[in-house]
Design a protein around this motif. Structure first.
Motif, mmCIF file in Angstrom:
data_model
loop_
_atom_site.group_PDB
_atom_site.id
_atom_site.type_symbol
_atom_site.label_atom_id
_atom_site.label_comp_id
_atom_site.label_asym_id
_atom_site.label_seq_id
_atom_site.Cartn_x
_atom_site.Cartn_y
_atom_site.Cartn_z
ATOM 1 N N TRP A 124 39.481 38.632 35.962
ATOM 2 C CA TRP A 124 40.158 37.892 37.011
ATOM 3 C C TRP A 124 41.266 38.792 37.550
ATOM 4 C CZ3 TRP A 124 38.827 36.036 32.251
ATOM 5 C CH2 TRP A 124 37.996 34.913 32.194
ATOM 6 N N ASP A 125 41.987 38.339 38.540
ATOM 7 C CA ASP A 125 43.137 39.099 39.029
ATOM 8 C C ASP A 125 44.206 39.141 37.943
ATOM 9 O OD1 ASP A 125 41.933 39.510 41.464
ATOM 10 O OD2 ASP A 125 42.918 37.816 42.447
ATOM 11 N N GLY A 126 44.488 40.332 37.426
ATOM 12 C CA GLY A 126 45.539 40.491 36.435
ATOM 13 C C GLY A 126 45.178 40.034 35.039
ATOM 14 N N GLU A 127 43.930 39.694 34.804
ATOM 15 C CA GLU A 127 43.550 39.178 33.494
ATOM 16 C C GLU A 127 42.106 39.539 33.184
ATOM 17 O OE1 GLU A 127 43.208 34.771 31.484
ATOM 18 O OE2 GLU A 127 45.060 35.255 32.566
ATOM 19 N N ALA A 128 41.808 39.693 31.896
ATOM 20 C CA ALA A 128 40.444 39.989 31.468
ATOM 21 C C ALA A 128 40.210 39.337 30.111
ATOM 22 C CB ALA A 128 40.213 41.491 31.389
ATOM 23 N N ARG A 129 38.960 39.268 29.725
ATOM 24 C CA ARG A 129 38.599 38.689 28.416
ATOM 25 C C ARG A 129 37.352 39.407 27.900
ATOM 26 N NH1 ARG A 129 38.035 32.322 28.085
ATOM 27 N NH2 ARG A 129 40.315 32.536 28.065
ATOM 28 N N GLY A 134 36.477 36.386 23.314
ATOM 29 C CA GLY A 134 37.696 37.158 23.128
ATOM 30 C C GLY A 134 38.911 36.434 23.677
ATOM 31 N N PRO A 135 40.115 36.877 23.297
ATOM 32 C CA PRO A 135 41.344 36.241 23.789
ATOM 33 C C PRO A 135 41.608 36.618 25.239
ATOM 34 C CG PRO A 135 41.890 38.164 22.492
ATOM 35 C CD PRO A 135 40.401 38.003 22.388
ATOM 36 N N ARG A 136 42.427 35.826 25.904
ATOM 37 C CA ARG A 136 42.865 36.163 27.249
ATOM 38 C C ARG A 136 43.823 37.343 27.175
ATOM 39 N NH1 ARG A 136 45.392 30.909 29.683
ATOM 40 N NH2 ARG A 136 45.706 32.311 31.468
ATOM 41 N N LEU A 137 43.582 38.352 28.020
ATOM 42 C CA LEU A 137 44.383 39.565 27.998
ATOM 43 C C LEU A 137 44.909 39.867 29.387
ATOM 44 C CD1 LEU A 137 42.011 41.764 25.808
ATOM 45 C CD2 LEU A 137 44.125 40.659 25.048
ATOM 46 N N ALA A 138 46.160 40.277 29.460
ATOM 47 C CA ALA A 138 46.777 40.633 30.737
ATOM 48 C C ALA A 138 46.537 42.117 31.011
ATOM 49 C CB ALA A 138 48.271 40.349 30.696
ATOM 50 N N ILE A 139 46.123 42.439 32.219
ATOM 51 C CA ILE A 139 45.918 43.833 32.626
ATOM 52 C C ILE A 139 46.679 44.071 33.926
ATOM 53 C CG2 ILE A 139 43.704 44.180 31.481
ATOM 54 C CD1 ILE A 139 42.311 43.495 34.076
ATOM 55 N N ASP A 140 47.229 45.276 34.045
ATOM 56 C CA ASP A 140 47.974 45.607 35.264
ATOM 57 C C ASP A 140 47.033 45.835 36.438
ATOM 58 O OD1 ASP A 140 50.442 45.441 34.021
ATOM 59 O OD2 ASP A 140 50.406 47.531 33.384
ATOM 60 N N ARG A 141 45.957 46.574 36.187
ATOM 61 C CA ARG A 141 45.052 46.912 37.288
ATOM 62 C C ARG A 141 43.653 47.112 36.735
ATOM 63 N NH1 ARG A 141 43.565 51.721 39.796
ATOM 64 N NH2 ARG A 141 44.976 52.888 38.447
ATOM 65 N N ALA A 142 42.754 46.257 37.127
ATOM 66 C CA ALA A 142 41.367 46.378 36.672
ATOM 67 C C ALA A 142 40.671 47.485 37.457
ATOM 68 C CB ALA A 142 40.627 45.059 36.881
#
Length: 262
Positions: A124-129, A134-142
């Motif tokens: 998703w925007d700013g998030e991945a799993r 798996g747990p919800r994870l915050a990412i700066d830039r996919a």
């Protein structure tokens, strides 16, 4: 403290600060796809809803193809860069209380040449799993994972020497209708401006009711064209030829053009 030592310290302080910030940012971060080796990946599946792109590496040559777009040639450099980015991608747990994404995620699945799964993830925007579960994870830039084949291809439309066009006919149920010179010029300009941007597999297009044209060239060869509206204000165009091998090589693809032929 000697003056030169003081100057050196002042120069180092910003660097030390940046280093500390980087360490704090990485604290608690984990690889989204741990253990992923880009060299092992032989199939990439991207999907969101009904949109899908499937890339696969040929077993004989190792070249990438876009299976979801009539086996169009893949851009090996672009694909390799994306896989390296995925292998290096780190993420941190999403802060507690963060609202769940409302939009459907972009799903990614990677496999090796034997069909064994190497990793799955949802973005998703700013998030991945990491999937499954798996747990919800915050990412700066996919990494960029576009769902249109032209973003992944090295395909180029044929270069047609429009100066060799002698005549164009519109093929109708009542027979062939020669186009006037001005309309022939429009056909020439369209052929000259062909681009692989937003191309698609010809088999995925509904060609019922397509308008048909035949282009006559100075060497006696012909170029057959079919066009239909793409439903988005532009036109799908596909080409084939009796002699032009570069045109026949792309007959499985439909190219989008701005305006319909006259």
């Amino acid at each position: 403290m000697a003056t030169r030592h003081l100057v050196l310290l002042l120069l180092l302080l910003p660097m030390l600060g940046l280093g500390g910030l980087a360490l704090r940012q990485q604290a608690g971060a984990e690889h989204l796809l741990p253990g992923l080796d880009p060299a092992d990946v032989a199939r990439i599946e991207l999907a969101r809803g009904r949109e899908q792109v499937v890339l696969a590496r040929r077993l004989d040559t190792g070249a990438w193809e876009i299976l979801s777009a009539a086996d169009a040639p893949g851009d090996a450099v672009r694909i390799a860069a994306m896989l390296e980015r995925l292998a290096a991608l780190k993420a941190k747990p999403t802060p507690a209380g963060t609202a769940a994404p409302a939009r459907e995620p972009l799903a990614l699945r990677l496999s090796d040449a034997a069909g064994r799964e190497l990793g799955q993830a949802a973005f998703w925007d700013g998030e991945a799993r990491r999937l499954p579960g798996g747990p919800r994870l915050a990412i700066d830039r996919a990494p960029a994972l576009p769902l249109w084949p032209s973003a992944w291809t090295s395909l180029s439309p044929p270069k047609i020497d429009v100066s060799r066009i002698e005549a164009v006919e519109r093929i109708t149920p009542a027979g062939a209708e020669p186009l006037p010179p001005a309309a022939v010029g429009e056909v020439a300009r369209t052929l000259q401006s062909l681009s692989a941007r937003d191309f698609t597999a010809g088999a995925s297009v509904d060609w019922r009711g397509a308008r048909q044209f035949r282009v006559y060239l100075a060497d006696g060869s012909t170029l057959d064209l079919q066009q239909v509206a793409d439903g988005d204000g532009r036109t799908f165009l596909r080409l084939t030829s009796d002699r032009m091998t570069d045109v026949r090589a792309v007959r499985r693809y439909a190219f989008r053009v701005k305006a319909p032929l006259p």
